[in-house]
Design a protein around this motif. Sequence first.
Motif, short mmCIF file in Angstrom:
data_model
loop_
_atom_site.label_atom_id
_atom_site.label_comp_id
_atom_site.label_asym_id
_atom_site.label_seq_id
_atom_site.Cartn_x
_atom_site.Cartn_y
_atom_site.Cartn_z
N GLU A 247 0.84 -1.18 0.00
CA GLU A 247 0.00 0.00 0.00
C GLU A 247 0.89 1.24 0.00
O GLU A 247 1.93 1.27 0.65
N CYS A 248 0.47 2.27 -0.75
CA CYS A 248 1.30 3.47 -0.91
C CYS A 248 0.60 4.66 -0.28
O CYS A 248 -0.63 4.75 -0.29
N SER A 249 1.39 5.59 0.26
CA SER A 249 0.78 6.76 0.90
C SER A 249 1.06 8.05 0.13
O SER A 249 0.99 9.13 0.69
N CYS A 250 1.39 7.94 -1.15
CA CYS A 250 1.57 9.18 -1.93
C CYS A 250 0.21 9.88 -2.07
O CYS A 250 -0.83 9.31 -1.76
N ARG A 251 0.27 11.11 -2.53
CA ARG A 251 -0.95 11.92 -2.60
C ARG A 251 -2.02 11.26 -3.48
O ARG A 251 -3.20 11.21 -3.11
N ALA A 252 -1.61 10.73 -4.62
CA ALA A 252 -2.56 10.10 -5.53
C ALA A 252 -3.22 8.89 -4.87
O ALA A 252 -4.45 8.75 -4.87
N CYS A 253 -2.40 8.02 -4.31
CA CYS A 253 -2.94 6.78 -3.72
C CYS A 253 -3.83 7.10 -2.53
O CYS A 253 -4.89 6.49 -2.36
N SER A 254 -3.40 8.06 -1.68
CA SER A 254 -4.18 8.37 -0.47
C SER A 254 -5.56 8.93 -0.81
O SER A 254 -6.56 8.48 -0.28
N ALA A 277 -0.46 8.90 -11.94
CA ALA A 277 0.01 9.97 -11.05
C ALA A 277 0.93 9.38 -9.98
O ALA A 277 1.97 9.96 -9.65
N HIS A 278 0.52 8.23 -9.45
CA HIS A 278 1.38 7.55 -8.46
C HIS A 278 2.76 7.25 -9.05
O HIS A 278 3.78 7.54 -8.43
N ASN A 279 2.77 6.67 -10.26
CA ASN A 279 4.06 6.34 -10.89
C ASN A 279 4.94 7.58 -11.03
O ASN A 279 6.15 7.53 -10.85
ZN LIG Z 1 1.19 6.05 -4.56
#
Ligand SMILES: [Zn+2]
Length: 428
Positions: A247-254, A277-279
């Motif tokens: 699981e990722c906490s970048c802005r897109a993923c969150s 966007a995550h990439n």
């Molecule tokens: Zn992400």
Amino acid sequence: MTSYYGVIGNRDYIKLKGQRTPFWEFLDVQPDGWLSSLVYKRTDVPRDRPMIWDCGAWSYRLSDEPDYSPKECADLYQQFAPPGSLVIAPDHMLIPGVDVARRREINLRNATEFLEVVSPEHKPMATVHGVTIEERVDAAVAYAKLGYQHIALGGMAAQAGKKELATEIAVALRAAVPKVHLHILGLSSPEYASRWKRIGIDSFDGSSHFKQAFTGGLFYTRDGTRLEKHQAARPGNDECGGIVAPECSCRACSILRAEGIDTRTYGSNENNMGRAAHNMNILMQAHAAAMSEHIVLVACCGKKLPNAAKAKDIYRSELFIKSRRYAEQHGDRWLILSAKHGVVDPEDVIEPYDETLNDKSAAERRVWSAKVAEQLQKHRHDRLTVLAGGAYCGWTDGFNAERPMQGLGIGQQLQYLLQHTEQQPNLF
Ligand SMILES: [Zn+2]
């Protein structure tokens, strides 16, 4: 400084609760600039970053002539490209199966005419194409002679797998036109980013993280400077495997996760755009890691050669000579802090001088520190090790700077350097 330009295409929205939001609002940090194309003719582009506009040479690569004359192209840029944008003269790609000689002529003719018709609000840019390195060098030199101060290197995405060749081309162009802004189109992996920085390329762009998010369904993670690519899962289809990426906490993923959208799975356009966007977030983190250098800064000293010499050789104190050895062994590169000149490249030839910051007033030191901070702007994200007394460190606020010898007396400093430096092998 080497800048990364993100690419803006035509389907760059994420729709949440009925509202369309451009993908760049899902980035943790904005790229240094953006590249867009007349192919998409978008006016809703970010205005707070420099932009490059191209005429979409890839889209008309199979036609006899570019889609636009230089005048038509300049007029379209006038409609779409914000003032201050770099705008690319209508070029034609040199691809297998075309009349290469004729296209070379078209490129030179268009670049020449484009300078006459481009809006004064825009900065013209010409694209170098070529089959051989020599041909590319010749084209770049010809554009510079015409007056171009911005040159792009095109047709490089096809070389993506040939890293050494692409690097050789970039090195040759950098040497051929040392004063122009050099942009590399379409090669943006972290490894390339690191190479472009070392070579002194001014900017680059790329969109493979985007394409891979869609067509390949690839979700990036990062191990230092290395990207790892995981296959997105198909919801409800366990035969293809479940979700493999963490699981990722970048802005897109969150943001998307809060709306019940998992960027690690296929699904709607929102899953794919979110993944794109995550990439880009992960790619830019990897760029920062790959482009960061360790730079050692060494203070000048009073004892000097009596004649002009390379800066690395002109200073003769024991502390300087030991510091230089430390810098050469520990840093990716090193620089000298000079009371007279500010930041000096060790290879620069300078005259002996009689100045030290220790004799200067607080006001003079402030002026000196401001100048050094300005000279070191391009190293704001690098790791800096400063071997210098307090008077030479007034500029370090806002930099990632460490002072391993802070507070040590001169004898202790020499000791420290001795302990942290590999000695020349003793032959006896
Ligand atoms: Zn992400």
